[in-house]
Design a protein around this motif. Structure first.
Motif, short mmCIF file in Angstrom:
data_model
loop_
_atom_site.label_atom_id
_atom_site.label_comp_id
_atom_site.label_asym_id
_atom_site.label_seq_id
_atom_site.Cartn_x
_atom_site.Cartn_y
_atom_site.Cartn_z
N SER A 103 0.83 -1.20 0.00
CA SER A 103 0.00 0.00 0.00
C SER A 103 0.87 1.25 0.00
CB SER A 103 -0.93 0.01 1.22
OG SER A 103 -1.77 -1.13 1.21
N SER A 104 1.93 1.25 0.81
CA SER A 104 2.82 2.40 0.86
C SER A 104 3.51 2.62 -0.48
CB SER A 104 3.86 2.19 1.97
OG SER A 104 4.79 3.26 1.99
N LEU A 163 12.87 -3.56 1.77
CA LEU A 163 11.98 -3.74 2.92
C LEU A 163 12.43 -2.91 4.12
CD1 LEU A 163 11.19 -7.57 2.80
CD2 LEU A 163 9.66 -5.68 2.29
N VAL A 164 13.74 -2.87 4.35
CA VAL A 164 14.26 -2.10 5.48
C VAL A 164 13.96 -0.61 5.30
CG1 VAL A 164 16.36 -1.34 6.63
CG2 VAL A 164 16.04 -3.76 6.12
N VAL A 165 14.21 -0.09 4.09
CA VAL A 165 13.96 1.34 3.84
C VAL A 165 12.48 1.65 3.96
CG1 VAL A 165 14.06 3.17 2.11
CG2 VAL A 165 16.00 1.61 2.40
N THR A 166 11.65 0.81 3.36
CA THR A 166 10.20 1.03 3.45
C THR A 166 9.73 0.93 4.89
OG1 THR A 166 9.95 0.09 1.23
CG2 THR A 166 7.96 0.32 2.58
N TYR A 217 11.45 1.53 7.58
CA TYR A 217 11.91 2.71 8.33
C TYR A 217 10.99 3.90 8.07
CZ TYR A 217 14.65 6.76 9.72
OH TYR A 217 15.05 7.94 10.29
N LYS A 218 10.55 4.07 6.82
CA LYS A 218 9.67 5.18 6.50
C LYS A 218 8.32 5.04 7.21
CE LYS A 218 11.60 6.24 1.94
NZ LYS A 218 11.33 6.29 0.47
N LEU A 219 7.88 3.79 7.38
CA LEU A 219 6.60 3.56 8.04
C LEU A 219 6.70 3.68 9.56
CD1 LEU A 219 5.32 0.50 5.95
CD2 LEU A 219 4.48 2.86 5.87
N CYS A 220 7.86 3.37 10.11
CA CYS A 220 8.04 3.39 11.57
C CYS A 220 9.26 4.22 11.96
CB CYS A 220 8.19 1.96 12.11
SG CYS A 220 6.65 1.06 12.18
N LYS A 221 9.36 5.41 11.43
CA LYS A 221 10.47 6.27 11.80
C LYS A 221 10.29 6.79 13.23
CE LYS A 221 8.25 9.75 8.90
NZ LYS A 221 8.42 10.61 7.72
N PRO A 222 11.33 7.34 13.84
CA PRO A 222 11.25 7.78 15.24
C PRO A 222 10.08 8.71 15.55
CG PRO A 222 13.52 7.82 14.48
CD PRO A 222 12.69 7.48 13.29
#
Length: 258
Positions: free
Chosen positions: A18-19, A62-65, A67-72
């Motif tokens: 979806s993202s 997957l890691v980059v995506t 991180y964008k979904l669960c950034k700090p």
């Protein structure tokens, strides 16, 4: 395929897909259909070519995506909420990291249900009825926390309201309202209430709830209240409304009863 045809949903909500679709400019559910067709065609026609894609490259995507979904900033936004929101969230993240996705989600759901049940032990809402200047007034005072456990009872109460009345939904004392309850209140105000000629007055809702406080309807619904209420009762118009909220009796005109 059979599960999808009868309404089954992906167990992981396919948030990465979806993202990716949103980032690519997708604007409708057609993107999901196209994505499914591409996967089917690729798996059937070029499986050998797909196997040449390095797993490390897929892992990086997957890691980059992720991180964008669960950034700090996402974690910080949860910490600013009440404990019934951030504690289950953190518990779910920790459980997923130390176990696996399904087990972590199950643990998180169990903790969330427990937190909600504990928070709703004393939760309720209060219903007041009375007359003001010949207008049938009903006030629903929401408690400090309103979760999905309160949604059914609140929905039933709103659905049973009589025609041609004014209902005040007061969230002044409320610290937390579940998203589903907010959606139900918006639906009642915008769709259900007009069909029964009900004036829905919303007051006391916090800005982050994205609900418009329209308590000015008091003045529109009751002719002369704004100009003359202070003369009849010896109080300002705002004080009259305060007494309405408290359920007090003003010169025999207002009498709200639990």
């Amino acid at each position: 395929m059979i599960s999808g045809l009868i309404g089954g949903i992906p167990i992981t909500s396919v948030i990465v897909r979806s993202s990716a679709n949103m980032n690519a400019g997708a604007k409708s559910k057609l993107s999901t259909i196209v994505h499914g067709i591409l996967l089917l065609v690729g798996a059937m026609l070029i499986p050998a070519i797909l196997n040449y894609i390095p797993l490390a490259s897929l892992a990086v995507i997957l890691v980059v995506t992720g991180y964008k979904l669960c950034k700090p900033s996402v974690f910080m936004s949860f910490f600013k909420m009440n404990k019934y929101r951030w504690f289950p969230f953190i518990a779910t993240v920790v459980a997923i990291v130390f176990t696996d996705l399904l087990v972590g989600v199950a643990i998180g759901m169990a903790i969330a249900v427990g937190a909600i049940l504990i928070g709703n032990l004393k939760n309720t809402y209060h219903l007041h009825q009375g007359q003001l200047e010949g207008v049938n007034m009903i006030r629903i005072e929401l408690s400090q926390e309103v979760s999905f456990l309160n949604k059914a009872a609140l929905t039933m109460t709103l659905d049973r309201l009589p025609n041609d009345c004014t209902v005040v939904i007061d969230a002044t004392k409320t610290f937390y309202i579940d998203f589903d309850v907010l959606e139900m209140i918006r639906e009642f105000e915008q769709i259900k209430a007009p069909t029964k000629n009900i004036k829905a007055v919303l007051t006391g809702f916090k800005e982050e709830y994205d609900v418009v406080n329209n308590d000015h309807i008091f003045y529109e619904e009751i002719p002369g209240l704004k100009k003359n209420a202070h003369k009849r009762t010896g109080m300002k118009a705002t004080e009259v409304i305060t007494n309405i909220k408290k359920g007090n009796k003003v010169n025999g005109k207002i009498n709200f009863v639990n």
